[in-house]
Design an enzyme around this catalytic site. Structure first.
Site, PDB file in Angstrom:
ATOM      1  N   ASP A  24       0.738  -1.212   0.001  1.00  0.00           N
ATOM      2  CA  ASP A  24      -0.080  -0.009   0.161  1.00  0.00           C
ATOM      3  C   ASP A  24       0.744   1.286  -0.223  1.00  0.00           C
ATOM      4  OD1 ASP A  24      -1.575  -2.211   0.958  1.00  0.00           O
ATOM      5  OD2 ASP A  24      -2.248  -1.191   2.750  1.00  0.00           O
TER       6      ASP A  24
ATOM      7  N   GLU B 180     -10.357  -2.100   4.257  1.00  0.00           N
ATOM      8  CA  GLU B 180      -9.047  -1.375   4.797  1.00  0.00           C
ATOM      9  C   GLU B 180      -8.619  -0.362   3.986  1.00  0.00           C
ATOM     10  OE1 GLU B 180      -6.803  -5.843   4.861  1.00  0.00           O
ATOM     11  OE2 GLU B 180      -7.072  -5.050   2.797  1.00  0.00           O
TER      12      GLU B 180
HETATM   13  C1  FRU Z   1      -3.874  -3.540   2.930  1.00  0.00           C
HETATM   14  C2  FRU Z   1      -3.246  -4.187   3.929  1.00  0.00           C
HETATM   15  C3  FRU Z   1      -3.645  -2.960   5.367  1.00  0.00           C
HETATM   16  C4  FRU Z   1      -2.403  -3.271   6.182  1.00  0.00           C
HETATM   17  C5  FRU Z   1      -1.491  -3.507   5.374  1.00  0.00           C
HETATM   18  C6  FRU Z   1      -0.490  -4.599   5.724  1.00  0.00           C
HETATM   19  O1  FRU Z   1      -3.289  -3.957   1.698  1.00  0.00           O
HETATM   20  O2  FRU Z   1      -3.666  -5.290   4.216  1.00  0.00           O
HETATM   21  O3  FRU Z   1      -4.834  -3.344   5.572  1.00  0.00           O
HETATM   22  O4  FRU Z   1      -2.242  -2.215   6.946  1.00  0.00           O
HETATM   23  O5  FRU Z   1      -1.950  -4.083   4.047  1.00  0.00           O
HETATM   24  O6  FRU Z   1       0.996  -4.646   4.913  1.00  0.00           O
END
Ligand code: FRU
Length: 510
Positions: A47, A229
């Site tokens: 992300d 998320e």
């Molecule tokens: C989204 C996610 C978020 C988390 C991160 C962990 O892709 O699952 O919810 O903070 O990636 O790397």
């Protein structure tokens, strides 16, 4: 086309040229390496995080694991750009600590020093992120995700973690993460939008350290096929009406399997978000398979610039790249449009992107029965933008292919009034069973007239149809670069204008 005017920002790009130093360190020329998209020099990225604009610089932090090309203990990587096009990767910004891995989150420029972290008149950047405790998770507890903060007084280079972390304690919700914070001027307070299982919860604070729960949103609205998320909440005007947009990524549950980002348009009063139209059916910012966890830059005024992670959790860790894994989308400008009786969120590449356009090759009034653009413009190899304008949309397809017979097909299907990307035979597809597929997206425009823009890179395509009303992003991995571009239409689709621009790779000296 509106909002995607190819204005040249060349002078700006010459002033700041991080590509020069990057080229010296690494050629960025491996197989499948994106040439006009940000990707880390090496290892794993997911992300985008902490996107903030400060003193003429766009900061892009990102979920990063420096130890391998697969997901691992999360750090925040860091890259900067003066033009949203050329990126310079900087040293890692945030490292895991005793409270856990540093998961996704946001950064605000605390201009009024509400936190008190600022010193000697320096604006503190405050990062708000999830601390994910892997030990608690292993033990089977449910409160292993909490929100912590850190601040920087040197424009994001070095960070000091707050000694009293966490600032938002887990109330007993297993998926409790990805805080996106922004300043709410009418209430003179910070609002945190947090993903809490399959909802979002809003918190507020006057100083970024003490937080109070305001409300929860999302029950029975939108998609609930997986956990929510990486949310985002921001105001965006439609004509002279101020509306609010709430983004929420979801995995799984996307329209074309796996990860995707849904959105809601509504009102926000400092406590609660209320949608202004029905969201029983979800609405997606991008209907392709590969635009996830995207959020907007903070501190950019009324301009809203979005960027997402160009992958999908269904296969992100096993895509066939060796040195690095994943790239980001092109930064996109968001606007609200109302083509029929619904408000929709449109996205188009930021205007700065035009600074890497080579001279266009233009064709006027073309009947696209069977048009081999590569015969007229030469081999396609490398990044390019194709723009088709037509007064009347009809069935048509654009095919990108190579001498091995690998082919990616995109286009518009009139009977179903939908756009599609078919990567079934696009090259290496066997690494995951859902990867070779045909993805579809509804056409939302109500006009006959259409604008169809493709941003093509070595391993990705982004489709912006009808000035960004329908957007699709897909990645692909051909054994050799695509070199042929053909447009076909049994329905005699006619383009009043086609322009084809090769793009200058962002890692090259210019
Ligand atoms: C989204 C996610 C978020 C988390 C991160 C962990 O892709 O699952 O919810 O903070 O990636 O790397």
């Amino acid at each position: 086309m509106k909002n995607f005017s190819w204005i040249c920002f060349v002078s700006l790009c010459y002033v700041f040229n991080p590509a020069q130093s990057l080229k010296a360190q690494s050629p960025y020329d491996e197989m499948h390496r994106p040439q006009v998209h940000f990707s880390p020099k090496e290892n794993w990225m997911n992300d985008p995080n902490g996107m903030v604009y400060l003193n003429g610089v766009y900061h892009l932090f990102f979920q990063y694991y420096p130890g391998a090309t697969v997901w691992g203990p999360m750090h925040w990587g860091h890259a900067v750009s003066k033009d949203l096009v050329h990126w310079q990767e900087l040293p890692i910004a945030l490292y895991p600590d005793s409270l856990g891995y540093i998961f996704s989150g946001s950064i605000v420029a605390d201009l009024q020093n509400t936190s008190g972290f600022g010193k000697n008149g320096k604006t503190p950047l405050v990062a708000i992120f999830t601390q994910h405790d892997p030990i608690g998770e292993k033990k089977g507890t449910i409160d292993f995700q909490n929100q912590g903060i850190a601040y920087s007084l040197d424009e994001g280079k070095t960070w000091t973690k707050y000694t009293k972390n966490p600032v938002v304690k887990n109330p007993g919700i297993r998926d409790f993460r990805d805080p996106k914070v922004s300043w709410y001027e009418p209430g003179k307070k910070w609002i945190m939008t947090l993903a809490t299982k399959d909802r979002v919860t809003f918190y507020s604070s006057h100083n970024l350290t003490e937080w109070k729960k305001e409300s929860t949103f999302g029950e029975k609205l939108g998609s609930h096929g997986g956990v929510w998320e990486c949310p985002d909440l921001f105001p965006l005007n439609y004509q002279d009406q101020q509306l609010w947009v709430l983004l929420s990524s979801i995995n799984p549950g996307g329209p074309n399997k796996g990860s995707a980002t849904q959105y809601f348009i509504g009102k926000f009063n400092g406590n609660e978000f209320t949608p202004i139209q029905d969201y029983t059916e979800p609405q997606w910012i991008d209907y392709g398979a590969d635009d996830y966890a995207g959020v907007t830059w903070s501190n950019t005024g009324s301009r809203k610039i979005f960027l997402g992670w160009m992958s999908n959790w269904n296969y992100a860790t096993i895509v066939p790249t060796e040195k690095w894994r994943s790239a980001m989308t092109i930064p996109r400008e968001l606007t609200i449009k109302k083509p029929g009786n619904r408000f929709l969120l449109a996205s188009e590449p930021v205007k700065e992107f035009a600074s890497i356009f080579e001279k266009p090759i233009v064709f006027a009034d073309k009947i696209l029965d069977n048009f081999d653009l590569s015969k007229e413009a030469g081999k396609i190899n490398g990044p390019a933008v194709l723009h088709i304008h037509s007064a009347q949309i009809k069935n048509f397809s654009v095919s990108l292919s190579n001498m091995k017979g690998e082919e990616l097909i995109l286009g518009y299907d009139a009977p179903t009034n939908s756009f599609y990307i078919d990567r079934t035979k696009s090259g290496k597809t066997e690494f995951e069973k859902s990867f070779p597929a045909r993805h579809t997206a509804p056409r939302f425009a109500t006009t006959k007239e259409t604008d169809f823009v493709l941003v093509i890179d070595n391993a990705s395509v982004e489709m912006f149809a009808d000035n960004g009303l329908t957007v699709m992003t897909d990645i692909f991995f051909p054994e050799e670069d695509y070199s042929i571009l053909r447009i076909q239409s049994p329905a005699h689709f006619t383009a009043s204008k086609i322009s084809f621009n090769r793009l200058k790779p962002i890692w090259d000296n210019r």
